[in-house]
Design an enzyme around this catalytic site. Structure first.
Site, PDB file in Angstrom:
ATOM      1  N   THR A 286       0.827  -1.205   0.000  1.00 45.59           N
ATOM      2  CA  THR A 286       0.000   0.000   0.000  1.00 45.59           C
ATOM      3  C   THR A 286       0.862   1.256   0.000  1.00 45.59           C
ATOM      4  OG1 THR A 286      -0.015   0.025   2.422  1.00 45.59           O
ATOM      5  CG2 THR A 286      -1.777  -1.195   1.327  1.00 45.59           C
ATOM      6  N   ASP A 287       0.225   2.391  -0.296  1.00 41.45           N
ATOM      7  CA  ASP A 287       0.938   3.661  -0.198  1.00 41.45           C
ATOM      8  C   ASP A 287       0.123   4.658   0.626  1.00 41.45           C
ATOM      9  OD1 ASP A 287      -0.937   4.969  -1.831  1.00 41.45           O
ATOM     10  OD2 ASP A 287       0.295   4.807  -3.617  1.00 41.45           O
ATOM     11  N   ALA A 288       0.663   5.869   0.762  1.00 43.62           N
ATOM     12  CA  ALA A 288       0.042   6.850   1.656  1.00 43.62           C
ATOM     13  C   ALA A 288      -1.305   7.362   1.133  1.00 43.62           C
ATOM     14  CB  ALA A 288       0.995   8.017   1.907  1.00 43.62           C
TER      15      ALA A 288
END
Lengths: 143, 143, 143, 143
Positions: free
Chosen positions: B15-17
């Site tokens: 995942t990312d921010a």
């Protein structure tokens, strides 16, 4: 100079859904800084692999994550207090965030790496010409 | 069976921010599914590299990201409609989210890969024994 | 200037056991170049997310991997021929290797991204002030 | 049961040009195993974040890389000897390769994680219902 510092910008790829930099990414950042320090003291890792059959592998690390970095942060990753053995190296490294009023400490690590022969990855002595560059580079850092 | 499907769980690393799966990660997921399909039809990639000197590299891809996957999602990644050439392959792939009432389509891709010689990476014909496994595997998928 | 170019060094983290850069990594490199082009035209993505609630997600991409990059290569990643819509953008991008006698083309991509609202990720119009920066930035690239 | 073990296959994405698994990837593998152990004892991390506002961040780790994993290896990643505090946890973890005649130890780690409030990431006590699951889970591992 008592440390070598390498700037790293945080991109989306570095972050996770906790909206901070994913903890394992700091190992990448630290390797980039070590690679650039090696280049700085005259060691290109692909050259020494091709010409002297030596590669360096990380064998041990102690890490402390103190504060999180976030998307778009400008970090500085240091290499300092390098200790040179005949077949291994030890580095102290810090990841700091550059702020308007200075730097904030985010992550610290001690990292050990060993010289191994390319291919089978058997431990080997660091070739003399590389060893001398390491010693000179470590000494320059300590001054 | 008109498709081969491989389950993949989304972890923090994916995942990312933006709190969704980082867009490039789906290429990883799709490669895992292709690798498992190869295993399913009897091809271990390290064996064919060591014994027949052939590796496969991705040369072209068209991707559509339709809906985002999120942390902890259970995905299914398919391999379907495989086309076999003498020196390359083409795959259709989908990433779906498994829900209580079925599947939701998240990402689609067409992926082309070419056979190249290990080392120099020159294009080469797919060795006959592998080619036959591909043809049989693709045919089984189409039924 | 008919393109924006961002230099990227290849580290160990970017490579795979085929001894080339892992194919999905070029999507990371391309996002870094787009992020730096946005910064160059005055858009900080964390600011526009916090202040205007907009983030940009990749929705479509067509990639061609022509030649592989390898460990320690110095790459240039371009952003060019940017097309601005009211709710999306399209970029042409190239990854080149810097050699002694110039540049070698390794990867090309067309990348589409859409504006979405942070949180629910619903499509939205690009806020006017950002839209104007995009139009001016795209125009400067085309000259 | 004195340990929880999670199987992980090595794909191309996990390897580097040294033709071994990139050293930082083991932190990913270990997090997958911890995540699956949490699921096994009844804790879904997205649920506890959404319902109780708690997330867990890695704060400290000591790692030893003993032997390298390679492409296509089948690994087992353990969680064992878990110690539960009121605001943090400590895990022992091992990465082993599954061979025909048993298992080969590749990497060991001690990992500490802290409970923090989602958003600001301030340290917090582990909510009681989660704490009890941890204690029961750690006890089951120790038997």
């Amino acid at each position: 100079m008592s440390e070598f510092a390498w700037p790293i910008r945080v991109y989306w790829e570095d972050t996770d859904a906790g909206q901070i930099v994913y903890h394992a990414r700091y190992l990448h950042f630290m390797e980039r800084a070590r690679s650039e320090w090696l280049r700085h003291i005259g060691i290109e890792q692909d050259q020494v692999r091709d010409e002297q059959n030596v590669v360096f592998v990380v064998t041990e690390s102690y890490l402390k994550w103190i504060k999180p970095a976030r998307y778009n942060d400008e970090l500085n990753v240091t290499v300092e207090n390098v200790k040179i053995g005949r077949a291994s190296l030890q580095f102290e490294q810090r990841v700091c965030r550059q702020n308007q009023d200075g730097e904030e400490l985010l992550v610290t690590a001690t990292v050990r790496a060993a010289a191994v022969a390319d291919g089978g990855l058997k431990p080997m002595r660091i070739p003399q010409s590389i060893y001398e560059k390491f010693v000179a580079g470590a000494k320059a850092l300590a001054e």
